[in-house]
Scaffold this active site. Structure first.
Site, PDB file in Angstrom:
ATOM      1  N   GLY A   1      -2.247  -3.412   9.691  1.00 22.37           N
ATOM      2  CA  GLY A   1      -1.415  -4.064  10.625  1.00 22.37           C
ATOM      3  C   GLY A   1      -0.887  -5.217  10.451  1.00 22.37           C
TER       4      GLY A   1
ATOM      5  N   MET B   1     -12.508   4.438   0.206  1.00 22.59           N
ATOM      6  CA  MET B   1     -12.725   4.889   1.660  1.00 22.59           C
ATOM      7  C   MET B   1     -13.376   6.335   1.404  1.00 22.59           C
ATOM      8  SD  MET B   1      -9.496   3.444   3.674  1.00 22.59           S
ATOM      9  CE  MET B   1      -8.421   3.555   2.103  1.00 22.59           C
TER      10      MET B   1
ATOM     11  N   SER C   1       0.767  -1.256  -0.359  1.00 24.90           N
ATOM     12  CA  SER C   1       0.060   0.001   0.120  1.00 24.90           C
ATOM     13  C   SER C   1       0.864   1.286   0.052  1.00 24.90           C
ATOM     14  CB  SER C   1      -0.854  -0.185   1.094  1.00 24.90           C
ATOM     15  OG  SER C   1      -1.211   1.320   1.514  1.00 24.90           O
TER      16      SER C   1
ATOM     17  N   HIS D   1      -1.782  -1.491  -3.978  1.00 30.44           N
ATOM     18  CA  HIS D   1      -2.605  -0.983  -3.391  1.00 30.44           C
ATOM     19  C   HIS D   1      -2.824   0.670  -3.257  1.00 30.44           C
ATOM     20  CE1 HIS D   1      -5.982  -1.814  -0.454  1.00 30.44           C
ATOM     21  NE2 HIS D   1      -5.658  -0.927   0.235  1.00 30.44           N
TER      22      HIS D   1
ATOM     23  N   PHE E   1      -5.799   5.363   8.351  1.00 29.23           N
ATOM     24  CA  PHE E   1      -4.208   5.488   8.741  1.00 29.23           C
ATOM     25  C   PHE E   1      -3.381   4.429   8.445  1.00 29.23           C
ATOM     26  CE2 PHE E   1      -7.016   8.403  11.155  1.00 29.23           C
ATOM     27  CZ  PHE E   1      -6.407   9.683  10.679  1.00 29.23           C
TER      28      PHE E   1
ATOM     29  N   ASP F   1      -6.299  -5.969   5.154  1.00 18.04           N
ATOM     30  CA  ASP F   1      -5.801  -4.895   5.088  1.00 18.04           C
ATOM     31  C   ASP F   1      -5.710  -4.173   6.466  1.00 18.04           C
ATOM     32  OD1 ASP F   1      -4.667  -2.346   4.218  1.00 18.04           O
ATOM     33  OD2 ASP F   1      -6.594  -1.762   3.085  1.00 18.04           O
TER      34      ASP F   1
HETATM   35  C1  DX5 Z   1      -5.620   2.109   6.072  1.00 21.11           C
HETATM   36  C2  DX5 Z   1      -5.342   1.411   4.698  1.00 21.11           C
HETATM   37  C3  DX5 Z   1      -4.358   0.693   4.576  1.00 21.11           C
HETATM   38  C4  DX5 Z   1      -3.279   1.033   4.900  1.00 21.11           C
HETATM   39  C5  DX5 Z   1      -2.349  -0.057   5.722  1.00 21.11           C
HETATM   40  O1  DX5 Z   1      -6.853   2.638   6.215  1.00 21.11           O
HETATM   41  O2  DX5 Z   1      -6.630   0.989   3.996  1.00 21.11           O
HETATM   42  O3  DX5 Z   1      -4.363   0.045   3.356  1.00 21.11           O
HETATM   43  O4  DX5 Z   1      -2.175   1.524   4.148  1.00 21.11           O
HETATM   44  O5  DX5 Z   1      -1.206   0.307   6.347  1.00 21.11           O
HETATM   45  P1  DX5 Z   1      -0.371  -0.949   7.489  1.00 21.11           P
HETATM   46  O6  DX5 Z   1      -0.075  -2.151   6.453  1.00 21.11           O
HETATM   47  O7  DX5 Z   1       0.709   0.054   7.699  1.00 21.11           O
HETATM   48  O8  DX5 Z   1      -1.509  -1.022   8.446  1.00 21.11           O
HETATM   49 ZN    ZN Z   2      -6.260  -0.066   1.974  1.00 16.58          ZN
END
Ligand code: DX5
Ligand code: ZN
Length: 230
Positions: free
Chosen positions: A179, A70, A10, A35, A145, A177
């Site tokens: 963490g 989103m 991402s 992503h 985030f 998606d």
């Molecule tokens: C969060 C996003 C994710 C984000 C994941 O709202 O949808 O795609 O980039 O980031 P990490 O892998 O750091 O949790």
């Molecule tokens: Zn995402």
């Protein structure tokens, strides 16, 4: 159960001033898709990119682009993102009143049609549209985030969705998606996830992005060869 596992870095955690270069690093490490997190400051408390930037990213890589919308009223913007060149597109079940229409539209446009679902939303809200979805994006953090902590209860949700898909003979794939990193990837694969989004674990890795993606791919390959070995 045969899973085709794919890694989707991402770009939310990448350096936006050097996106093409950042994406090239992920590609070199063996990323399967890129992503893209599209945020509107309403559905989630953060803003990111729109179709204009996506169109530029399209020129910077051959990899499929996976747009995670989103945003409120995602149906109003489907055309724009398709025009910008996305290959996969997911809308949130919480944001789209006419999911049946959206998914049918995406499929008719030959876009992989996905539904994203927040940690606090029941899987049963997907019952009616599951056969229409090419993939379900299970959020394993509350969206908005990068770099948040994985919510452990979502593991059970992934497992339950996998059981529903298998018992009904659906073709729907499961994307996850939020963490996710080397520490919990095996558990997530074991629960039945197939498309793994990773932001900070790839673009913010101290080993560098290419190496981090390669490491995740290796874990996935080991898992596919022998699920009990990892
Ligand atoms: C969060 C996003 C994710 C984000 C994941 O709202 O949808 O795609 O980039 O980031 P990490 O892998 O750091 O949790
Ligand atoms: Zn995402």
């Amino acid at each position: 159960m045969t899973q085709k596992i794919e890694i989707a870095p991402s770009i939310l955690s990448a350096d936006f001033a050097y996106l093409a270069r950042e994406i090239a690093k992920a590609e070199k490490g063996g990323a399967d898709l890129i992503h893209l997190d599209i945020m509107d400051g309403h559905f989630v408390p953060n803003m990111t990119i729109g179709p204009l930037v996506v169109a530029s990213i399209r020129k910077a890589t051959q990899l499929p682009l996976d747009a995670h919308l989103m945003i409120e009223h995602p149906d109003r913007y489907l055309d724009k993102f398709i025009e910008a060149g996305v290959d996969w597109l997911s809308v949130h079940v919480e944001a789209d009143t006419h999911l049946d229409r959206t998914l049918n539209f995406l499929r008719a446009e030959k876009i992989r049609a996905g539904v994203a679902i927040n940690p606090g939303t029941a899987l049963s809200s997907l019952d009616e549209i599951l056969p229409l979805a090419d993939f379900v994006l299970i959020m394993t953090v509350n969206p908005g985030f990068g770099g948040q902590k994985f919510i452990p209860s979502t593991l059970k949700k992934i497992r339950r969705l996998r059981e529903t898909i298998v018992s009904n003979g659906y073709q729907t794939r499961i994307e996850v998606d939020g963490g996710i990193g080397a520490n919990n990837l095996r558990d997530i694969l074991g629960a039945g996830a197939e498309i793994i989004v990773m932001g900070s674990a790839t673009f913010k890795s101290k080993d560098g992005t290419s190496q981090a993606v390669r490491q995740m791919k290796t874990i996935c390959e080991q898992y596919m060869k022998n699920p009990d070995s990892v």
